[in-house]
Design a protein around this motif. Structure first.
Motif, PDB file in Angstrom:
ATOM      1  N   MET A 156       0.838  -1.200   0.000  1.00 47.20           N
ATOM      2  CA  MET A 156       0.000   0.000   0.000  1.00 47.20           C
ATOM      3  C   MET A 156       0.875   1.254   0.000  1.00 47.20           C
ATOM      4  O   MET A 156       1.907   1.287   0.657  1.00 47.20           O
ATOM      5  CB  MET A 156      -0.866   0.006   1.263  1.00 47.20           C
ATOM      6  N   ILE A 157       0.446   2.221  -0.759  1.00 49.41           N
ATOM      7  CA  ILE A 157       1.127   3.507  -0.710  1.00 49.41           C
ATOM      8  C   ILE A 157       0.246   4.475   0.081  1.00 49.41           C
ATOM      9  O   ILE A 157      -0.903   4.724  -0.271  1.00 49.41           O
ATOM     10  CB  ILE A 157       1.399   4.046  -2.127  1.00 49.41           C
ATOM     11  N   ALA A 158       0.789   4.963   1.181  1.00 52.91           N
ATOM     12  CA  ALA A 158       0.043   5.896   2.022  1.00 52.91           C
ATOM     13  C   ALA A 158       0.600   7.294   1.795  1.00 52.91           C
ATOM     14  O   ALA A 158       1.791   7.524   2.013  1.00 52.91           O
ATOM     15  CB  ALA A 158       0.187   5.503   3.482  1.00 52.91           C
ATOM     16  N   ASN A 159      -0.241   8.179   1.308  1.00 54.03           N
ATOM     17  CA  ASN A 159       0.193   9.554   1.074  1.00 54.03           C
ATOM     18  C   ASN A 159      -0.230  10.413   2.252  1.00 54.03           C
ATOM     19  O   ASN A 159      -1.423  10.619   2.477  1.00 54.03           O
ATOM     20  CB  ASN A 159      -0.442  10.113  -0.200  1.00 54.03           C
ATOM     21  N   PHE A 160       0.728  10.924   2.985  1.00 55.70           N
ATOM     22  CA  PHE A 160       0.403  11.803   4.108  1.00 55.70           C
ATOM     23  C   PHE A 160       0.718  13.234   3.698  1.00 55.70           C
ATOM     24  O   PHE A 160       1.792  13.497   3.159  1.00 55.70           O
ATOM     25  CB  PHE A 160       1.226  11.435   5.339  1.00 55.70           C
ATOM     26  N   ALA A 182       4.999  10.043   0.702  1.00 58.74           N
ATOM     27  CA  ALA A 182       4.408   8.740   0.436  1.00 58.74           C
ATOM     28  C   ALA A 182       5.242   7.649   1.092  1.00 58.74           C
ATOM     29  O   ALA A 182       6.474   7.628   0.963  1.00 58.74           O
ATOM     30  CB  ALA A 182       4.316   8.503  -1.067  1.00 58.74           C
ATOM     31  N   VAL A 220      -7.057  -1.457   0.961  1.00 60.92           N
ATOM     32  CA  VAL A 220      -6.480  -0.214   0.441  1.00 60.92           C
ATOM     33  C   VAL A 220      -5.098  -0.475  -0.166  1.00 60.92           C
ATOM     34  O   VAL A 220      -4.247  -1.110   0.455  1.00 60.92           O
ATOM     35  CB  VAL A 220      -6.339   0.821   1.583  1.00 60.92           C
ATOM     36  N   THR A 221      -4.865   0.036  -1.388  1.00 63.49           N
ATOM     37  CA  THR A 221      -3.536  -0.111  -1.993  1.00 63.49           C
ATOM     38  C   THR A 221      -2.823   1.228  -2.145  1.00 63.49           C
ATOM     39  O   THR A 221      -1.622   1.284  -2.297  1.00 63.49           O
ATOM     40  CB  THR A 221      -3.617  -0.779  -3.382  1.00 63.49           C
ATOM     41  N   ASN A 222      -3.591   2.304  -2.109  1.00 63.21           N
ATOM     42  CA  ASN A 222      -3.002   3.635  -2.266  1.00 63.21           C
ATOM     43  C   ASN A 222      -4.069   4.641  -1.824  1.00 63.21           C
ATOM     44  O   ASN A 222      -5.240   4.464  -2.107  1.00 63.21           O
ATOM     45  CB  ASN A 222      -2.655   3.864  -3.743  1.00 63.21           C
ATOM     46  N   PHE A 223      -3.674   5.656  -1.127  1.00 63.67           N
ATOM     47  CA  PHE A 223      -4.687   6.654  -0.765  1.00 63.67           C
ATOM     48  C   PHE A 223      -4.051   8.007  -0.530  1.00 63.67           C
ATOM     49  O   PHE A 223      -2.863   8.124  -0.260  1.00 63.67           O
ATOM     50  CB  PHE A 223      -5.446   6.245   0.504  1.00 63.67           C
ATOM     51  N   LEU A 224      -4.860   9.014  -0.648  1.00 62.02           N
ATOM     52  CA  LEU A 224      -4.472  10.321  -0.156  1.00 62.02           C
ATOM     53  C   LEU A 224      -5.708  11.033   0.324  1.00 62.02           C
ATOM     54  O   LEU A 224      -6.830  10.724  -0.075  1.00 62.02           O
ATOM     55  CB  LEU A 224      -3.693  11.125  -1.200  1.00 62.02           C
ATOM     56  N   ARG A 246      -2.961  12.249  -8.612  1.00 63.39           N
ATOM     57  CA  ARG A 246      -1.827  11.755  -7.852  1.00 63.39           C
ATOM     58  C   ARG A 246      -1.872  10.246  -7.619  1.00 63.39           C
ATOM     59  O   ARG A 246      -0.836   9.592  -7.572  1.00 63.39           O
ATOM     60  CB  ARG A 246      -1.756  12.490  -6.511  1.00 63.39           C
TER      61      ARG A 246
END
Lengths: 95, 288
Positions: free
Chosen positions: A1-5, A17, B141-145, B229
């Protein structure tokens, strides 16, 4: 998972990220950050798993532009301590 | 007292076909958002009842009110519910929750059930924030913003516009298409500045519908730039209150060149539904 903070506002896009598939939970980035914005926490985005991941602390998520200014005071490309400390290359900055 | 055009309807619903007394696992999810709170009750994973209400200044009370309203007329009480999961911005303020889970995970899980396992991209347009989420076929979830720093592209912004233009909030979407040609979007997406800009457009003689169209388009443009993004993969869905506003939804899908899936469920319950589904899984895990 890519978490963008982070966030996007009128002044730009400011996201850090964290790639949880790469992050091994070693925590080496935490002491590297002079603004102390990183921490190791349970992966709250997958409640059924028990793994840990590095996160940007809640109180910094809406002001990382300022917190990270310690390492990049201008728009030039800098070598960032958090990125350098991360052996598996799990951290990327959007700006 | 002047009419308040932003006031959307609060509601509850119950599935008469289900007899909860025969259920082995009853779980509930409560999504305490910044503007609205939803409670969902599941009987063995089947949607049994839900409610949606405005969040007041007292989050624990709002959670309780939403729960009580979902329970209304069911003969079920809190004691019958095996597991409660709290989610949303006010999740730490749900006094009777067994566990709290971030709304990002809950929205992905909820959308997976609401729209089916083909959903890959979820845009949640909430009351005061906006979340773009990518997930896999299991709703993981695999990606989030998330963007909660600025209220542009949120339900609260739309409420402000409904009031400014004296148009009931439910009518904004359809009215935004009643224009001769699509006006340029308002240049300020910040709600306060956009309101200032709209006021001056009205003064220049713009009809209301044109101002509405202009704002819907600004909002769509704003969230599309957020979606870029994480990049959009089909199937794409929009949850949250703005998911009911065709004026914004159509402009987003037009700009993305994507379609949104339709669901028989209410778009606003995605978070609470996901929480309740996690509640069921966690209750069953504990029992083992």
């Amino acid at each position: 998972m890519i978490a963008n903070f982070g966030y996007k506002d009128g002044s730009g896009e400011f996201y850090i990220a964290i790639d949880t598939d790469k992050c091994n939970g070693c925590g080496d980035c935490i002491p590297a950050c002079p603004s102390h914005i990183l921490a190791l926490r349970d992966n709250e985005f997958d409640p059924m798993a028990d793994d840990q991941m590095v996160v940007i602390l809640d109180e910094f998520r809406k002001k990382i532009k300022y917190a990270c200014a310690a390492c990049k005071p201008d728009h030039a490309v800098h070598s960032l301590p958090c990125v350098n400390a991360c052996a598996p290359v799990a951290i990327t900055h959007s700006w | 007292m002047a009419k308040e055009f932003w006031r959307w309807k609060e509601y509850n619903w119950k599935n008469e076909d289900i007899s909860w007394k025969n259920g082995s696992t009853i779980s509930a999810g409560i999504d305490v958002g910044s503007v609205s709170s939803q409670a969902v009750i599941l009987v063995d994973g089947e949607l049994y009842a839900y409610s949606s209400m405005r969040t007041g200044s007292d989050s624990p009370k709002s959670a309780e009110n939403a729960m009580n309203w979902a329970l209304d007329g069911t003969e079920m009480t809190m004691q019958n519910i095996h597991y409660v999961v709290g989610t949303g911005y006010g999740r730490v303020n749900v006094p009777f929750a067994n566990k709290t889970i971030t709304e990002i995970a809950c929205h992905a899980r909820g959308a997976n059930t609401m729209y089916g396992p083909t959903v890959r991209t979820i845009l949640d347009m909430g009351g005061q924030d906006c979340k773009a989420i990518r997930c896999d076929e299991k709703g993981k979830v695999t990606n989030f913003l998330m963007n909660d720093k600025c209220a542009a592209g949120t339900g609260r912004g739309m409420e402000v516009f409904a009031d400014l233009l004296s148009v009931p909030i439910e009518d904004i979407g359809p009215l935004s298409f009643e224009v001769a040609e699509e006006p340029p979007p308002v240049s300020s997406t910040c709600v306060v500045f956009a309101k200032t800009e709209a006021t001056s457009l009205l003064r220049q003689g713009w009809p209301k519908n044109k101002v509405i169209a202009s704002y819907c388009s600004a909002m769509a443009h704003r969230v599309v730039s957020l979606l870029e993004r994480i990049s959009v993969e089909n199937d794409f869905v929009i949850t949250g209150g703005i998911g009911k506003n065709i004026g914004v939804v159509k402009r987003i899908t037009d700009e993305l060149g994507a379609n949104t899936l339709q669901s028989k469920y209410d778009t606003q319950i995605a978070g609470a539904l996901g929480a309740a589904l996690f509640g069921r899984a966690l209750a069953e895990k504990e029992r083992k």
